[in-house]
Design an enzyme around this catalytic site. Structure first.
Site, PDB file in Angstrom:
ATOM      1  N   HIS A 163       0.798  -1.221   0.000  1.00 17.02           N
ATOM      2  CA  HIS A 163       0.000   0.000   0.000  1.00 17.02           C
ATOM      3  C   HIS A 163       0.834   1.276   0.000  1.00 17.02           C
ATOM      4  O   HIS A 163       0.287   2.364   0.152  1.00 17.02           O
ATOM      5  CB  HIS A 163      -0.910   0.052   1.231  1.00 17.02           C
ATOM      6  CG  HIS A 163      -1.999  -0.964   1.214  1.00 17.02           C
ATOM      7  ND1 HIS A 163      -3.243  -0.715   0.684  1.00 17.02           N
ATOM      8  CD2 HIS A 163      -2.028  -2.234   1.650  1.00 17.02           C
ATOM      9  CE1 HIS A 163      -3.994  -1.788   0.816  1.00 17.02           C
ATOM     10  NE2 HIS A 163      -3.276  -2.728   1.396  1.00 17.02           N
ATOM     11  N   LYS A 198      -7.313  13.898   5.076  1.00 20.09           N
ATOM     12  CA  LYS A 198      -6.506  12.680   4.973  1.00 20.09           C
ATOM     13  C   LYS A 198      -5.475  12.711   6.091  1.00 20.09           C
ATOM     14  O   LYS A 198      -5.323  13.759   6.734  1.00 20.09           O
ATOM     15  CB  LYS A 198      -5.801  12.594   3.622  1.00 20.09           C
ATOM     16  CG  LYS A 198      -5.127  13.907   3.193  1.00 20.09           C
ATOM     17  CD  LYS A 198      -4.580  13.853   1.783  1.00 20.09           C
ATOM     18  CE  LYS A 198      -5.590  14.044   0.704  1.00 20.09           C
ATOM     19  NZ  LYS A 198      -5.831  12.887  -0.135  1.00 20.09           N
ATOM     20  N   ARG A 199      -4.774  11.609   6.341  1.00 22.05           N
ATOM     21  CA  ARG A 199      -3.715  11.644   7.352  1.00 22.05           C
ATOM     22  C   ARG A 199      -2.752  12.785   7.041  1.00 22.05           C
ATOM     23  O   ARG A 199      -2.584  13.151   5.877  1.00 22.05           O
ATOM     24  CB  ARG A 199      -2.917  10.339   7.337  1.00 22.05           C
ATOM     25  CG  ARG A 199      -3.526   9.207   8.094  1.00 22.05           C
ATOM     26  CD  ARG A 199      -2.645   7.987   8.011  1.00 22.05           C
ATOM     27  NE  ARG A 199      -2.343   7.661   6.633  1.00 22.05           N
ATOM     28  CZ  ARG A 199      -1.143   7.268   6.190  1.00 22.05           C
ATOM     29  NH1 ARG A 199      -0.132   7.144   7.019  1.00 22.05           N
ATOM     30  NH2 ARG A 199      -0.950   6.973   4.927  1.00 22.05           N
ATOM     31  N   LYS A 237       1.747  14.137   1.320  1.00 22.05           N
ATOM     32  CA  LYS A 237       0.398  14.535   0.908  1.00 22.05           C
ATOM     33  C   LYS A 237       0.303  16.057   0.726  1.00 22.05           C
ATOM     34  O   LYS A 237      -0.633  16.574   0.152  1.00 22.05           O
ATOM     35  CB  LYS A 237      -0.629  14.065   1.936  1.00 22.05           C
ATOM     36  CG  LYS A 237      -0.734  12.540   1.999  1.00 22.05           C
ATOM     37  CD  LYS A 237      -1.686  12.088   3.072  1.00 22.05           C
ATOM     38  CE  LYS A 237      -1.713  10.580   3.266  1.00 22.05           C
ATOM     39  NZ  LYS A 237      -2.477   9.853   2.238  1.00 22.05           N
ATOM     40  N   THR A 289      -8.133   6.975  -1.689  1.00 23.80           N
ATOM     41  CA  THR A 289      -9.508   6.511  -1.851  1.00 23.80           C
ATOM     42  C   THR A 289     -10.478   7.650  -1.561  1.00 23.80           C
ATOM     43  O   THR A 289     -11.612   7.634  -2.039  1.00 23.80           O
ATOM     44  CB  THR A 289      -9.817   5.306  -0.926  1.00 23.80           C
ATOM     45  OG1 THR A 289      -9.270   5.589   0.364  1.00 23.80           O
ATOM     46  CG2 THR A 289      -9.215   4.026  -1.461  1.00 23.80           C
ATOM     47  N   LYS A 319     -14.230   8.952  -3.222  1.00 28.96           N
ATOM     48  CA  LYS A 319     -15.444   9.319  -2.469  1.00 28.96           C
ATOM     49  C   LYS A 319     -15.925  10.707  -2.867  1.00 28.96           C
ATOM     50  O   LYS A 319     -17.124  10.948  -3.055  1.00 28.96           O
ATOM     51  CB  LYS A 319     -15.161   9.280  -0.957  1.00 28.96           C
ATOM     52  CG  LYS A 319     -14.834   7.901  -0.449  1.00 28.96           C
ATOM     53  CD  LYS A 319     -14.149   7.902   0.922  1.00 28.96           C
ATOM     54  CE  LYS A 319     -13.467   6.563   1.156  1.00 28.96           C
ATOM     55  NZ  LYS A 319     -12.510   6.587   2.272  1.00 28.96           N
TER      56      LYS A 319
END
Ligand code: 26V
Length: 751
Positions: free
Chosen positions: A310, A490-491, A496, A597, A601
């Site tokens: 992942h 998100k985390r 990111k 993901t 959504k």
């Protein structure tokens, strides 16, 4: 079914006279009764999805929907003076996961149940989960997440197993959670808990004595592992999970009359990232104990286990020190030694060895050699694994590598989270899409239908209103309803690049201060937890919170720009945020986000992606086309070449670009330092200026330009609504039903 009677039997009083929590409990009991009645005897080969995380979210509404009694229950409650929404709120969210990997596992068990597969989840029951995030002085602090008062969903079972850790025998007790399938059977998530766990060992915040493994083992998910005790605890947790899991799997096999040396005919184990990779040597060890020879044990286990990768971030590919492993799990070492010996005998290339020169055991390497499948989670990610990160393995085992692009369960993320949109879609294209999300593409014929577009805008507005109401009530912040909602949830991780978004907002702030106002006000919303020991991530949260205060307290600015950081971001909050979003921020450095993901959504709920060509964004882009997505930034090839050259210097970009320079300097400037900790802010600026490992600076200019273009396009509401519609219409591909079907047909081969 007479819902009222069913509930009141459990309550032993009327619904009207019961508290919301009591009604909740009675509903859970009803759900469990219905699920038990739907269970089918396990026949043929069975899949075990073994994972350190299952980020389930609240379960009640989703279960009622899947069982087909949502409307009935809602009505029965309303007739008796209760609201289902209030009752659903009485449920605490299980804190059994951290991020995408855990949420994916939850979507998968939903799809497995829906598709009627012979498949269960296997995980750990963490009493305090990850942690509850609380903001104090514009910084993150961590508290234990006492979700366990909600233990009503947990069903005790008779199964228990002995697990030896550091030479001491501990007992694993198994609890089950029912997982409902949409209009189909139900499956189980098996969670192991340490018998005798002592919540009292947690003293201040989330600190506790890490040495007391026999008391603390299943308290927290990912306890701090910056010291040796922490690492030992992590190894112990992982082994506890896989040992109990492996014993259960072998017991199941025996119950079916299967021979241990033919385990692969009765079981398939999907290893979710490296955390449960020790299941391989543990299964081998247990088979040998049952009298199977080493060769046969290795053979059958290798045909049983499959591994999903992942992430390509080096720190997440776990390598455990051999000495530490030996301390925690001495019984496993002869097996690991044997597995390593066989590989060393066959391959001289050190990069594929299990035990390296520094005496570290590479968990991913073990899983690739001794499993029959390795998959990435989006097309680009798998290509990077094959051609770069795991190329040496790909050359040995090309046939083992495969891609399974992630998916999400639309039951939760569209039907439950956005009932208005879901109902409207049903009106337009019928109910078929609810069990076959590819049918969402039927919406395409409405791309130029002004009435439909106006209705979609209206639904979005209602969802924004709902979110704004929540923010007003819980975060004491008023956001203009007519603003554009730009969301990054998100985390928190440097790759990111929440800080790239922050640089944009600083730029916007400075524009507003100089009299250049956005045509439509902007509401920028963040939600993110940072790992407790991750300094840079916490500094970024500090920056966001300071920026939020700065904009909020400046009356001239807050008319045009609001920055909101939602505390303790979790699944429940995601369900509120995602349907209200206009612009979905997916701005990781290309090549770093395995899939994402959240991007899926958002898309399904009619948000338009602003993102890099990374992870599943690449697939979203090819589905919706250039005109329905905003792409910016360096491409993965360029990024990888830059890393390889080793010559990247953020200063080059900082010196060249006045605007960027001003934004970076603003981080440690007077305005923010007054509101926060100047040391933390200076540290962050310095990090960006001297390292910027995830290359935010080179992408800044393009990001600003493309984001401003998106905001400009937003002005034409009809054009924007068409983009929304196209995104919804194309999102069906990302149903986790499709992903799980692919796992089954390519890897699991369940009957
Ligand atoms: C690694 C580590 C390393 C040490 C500290 C704690 C910790 C916690 C989790 C992980 C693994 C993170 C892997 C992960 O969550 N990957 C995400 O998986 C999603 C589902 O496939 C994917 O969409 C995201 O892109 C990917 O980041």
């Amino acid at each position: 079914m007479d819902i009222k009677r069913e509930l009141e039997q459990g309550l032993e009083k009327s619904i009207r006279d019961s508290r919301d929590y009591e009604v909740y409990v009675s509903l859970v009991e009803l759900v469990n009764r219905l699920c038990a009645g739907k269970e089918q005897p396990s026949k043929g080969k069975k899949l075990y999805y073994i994972s350190a995380e299952f980020l389930m979210g609240k379960m009640l509404s989703n279960n009622l929907l899947n069982l087909g009694i949502y409307d009935e229950v809602k009505k029965a409650l309303e007739e008796n003076g209760k609201s289902l929404e209030d009752i659903a709120e009485a449920e605490a969210e299980p804190s059994l996961g951290n991020g995408g990997l855990g949420r994916l596992a939850a979507c998968f068990v939903d799809s497995m149940a829906t598709l009627g597969l012979n498949a269960d989840g296997v995980g750990l029951l963490y009493h305090f989960g990850l942690f509850r995030q609380v903001f104090k002085d514009n910084s993150q602090t961590e508290l234990p997440d006492r979700w366990g008062d909600n233990h009503k969903i947990l069903i005790p079972t008779k199964r228990e197993y002995t697990v030896s850790l550091g030479g001491k025998d501990l007992k694993a007790k198994m609890y089950d959670i029912f997982v409902t399938g949409y209009k189909n059977g139900s499956r189980r998530l098996h969670l192991f808990d340490l018998e005798g766990v002592d919540e009292g060992v947690v003293k201040q915040g989330i600190a506790f004595d890490k040495k007391k493994t026999d008391k603390n083992l299943t308290l927290f998910l990912y306890p701090d592992d910056s010291d040796e005790d922490g690492k030992l605890l992590r190894i112990s947790q992982q082994y506890f999970l896989v040992s109990a899991g492996a014993q259960m799997i072998l017991e199941d096999c025996e119950e079916k009359g299967g021979k241990p040396e033919e385990l692969h005919k009765h079981a398939v184990v999907q290893i979710n990232d490296t955390h449960p990779a020790m299941v391989i040597p543990e299964l081998i060890r247990l088979l040998i104990k049952k009298g199977v020879g080493m060769d046969d044990a290795i053979r059958t286990v290798s045909l049983t286990c499959a591994y999903t990768n992942h992430t390509i971030l080096a720190e997440a590919l776990e390598k455990w020190d051999y000495g530490l492993l030996k301390k925690a799990v001495p019984q496993l070492m002869p097996i690991i030694d044997e597995l390593d010996k066989r590989i060393k005998k066959k391959y001289r290339d050190k990069s594929v060895h299990i035990k390296d020169e520094n005496n570290r055991v590479h968990m991913a390497n073990m899983a690739i050699h001794y499993g029959f499948s390795i998959n990435g989670v989006a097309h680009l990610h798998t290509e990077i694994l094959k051609n770069a990160e795991l190329n040496h393995f790909y050359k040995i085992y090309p046939e083992k590598f495969n891609n399974k692009t992630n998916g999400i369960t639309f039951r939760r993320w569209l039907l439950c989270a956005n009932p208005q949109l879901s109902e409207y879609i049903e009106k337009l294209i019928g109910a078929g899409f609810k069990s076959d999300f590819a049918q969402l593409s039927k919406l395409m014929k409405y791309a130029d239908d002004e009435e439909v577009l106006a209705n979609i805008i209206n639904i979005k507005k209602n969802n924004k209103k709902k979110l704004a109401g929540y923010l007003e009530k819980n975060c004491d912040i008023t956001v203009p309803l007519d603003s554009v909602f730009d969301i990054q949830i998100k985390r928190l991780h440097e790759y990111k690049r929440q800080h790239l978004n922050a640089l944009y907002l600083i730029n916007k702030y400075m524009e507003i201060k100089s009299g250049r106002y956005p045509k439509t006000p902007i509401t920028a919303i963040f939600g993110a937890k940072a790992a407790a020991g991750y300094v840079m991530a916490k500094d970024i949260i500090h920056l966001l919170l300071c920026l939020s205060q700065l904009a909020r307290e400046d009356g001239k600015v807050s008319k045009y720009l609001n920055i909101v950081m939602v505390e303790n971001y979790n699944v429940t909050k995601a369900e509120l945020l995602i349907p209200a979003c206009d612009i979905s921020e997916q701005i990781s450095l290309a090549s770093k986000e395995a899939s994402g993901t959240g991007n899926m959504k958002f898309m399904a709920n009619g948000a338009v992606t602003l993102g890099t060509m990374d992870g599943a964004n690449v697939e979203i882009h090819s589905l919706v086309g250039d005109e329905n997505i905003y792409i910016f930034g360096a491409k993965s090839k360029e990024v990888m070449a830059r890393y390889k050259a080793g010559s990247y210097d953020p200063k080059d970009y900082y010196d060249k670009n006045e605007k960027l320079k001003a934004c970076v300097d603003f981080i440690s400037g007077e305005a923010l330092s007054k509101l926060g900790d100047s040391k933390k802010l200076a540290r962050l600026r310095n990090e960006l200026l001297t390292k910027d490992y995830f290359m935010a600076l080179p992408d800044f200019e393009d990001y600003v330009e493309v984001k401003d273009k998106a905001l400009d396009d937003y002005e034409d509401r009809m054009l924007w609504a068409k983009k929304m519609l196209m995104n919804i219409a194309k999102s069906g591909y990302f149903s986790s039903d499709r992903t799980v079907e692919e796992y089954n047909s390519d890897i699991w081969h369940l009957g």
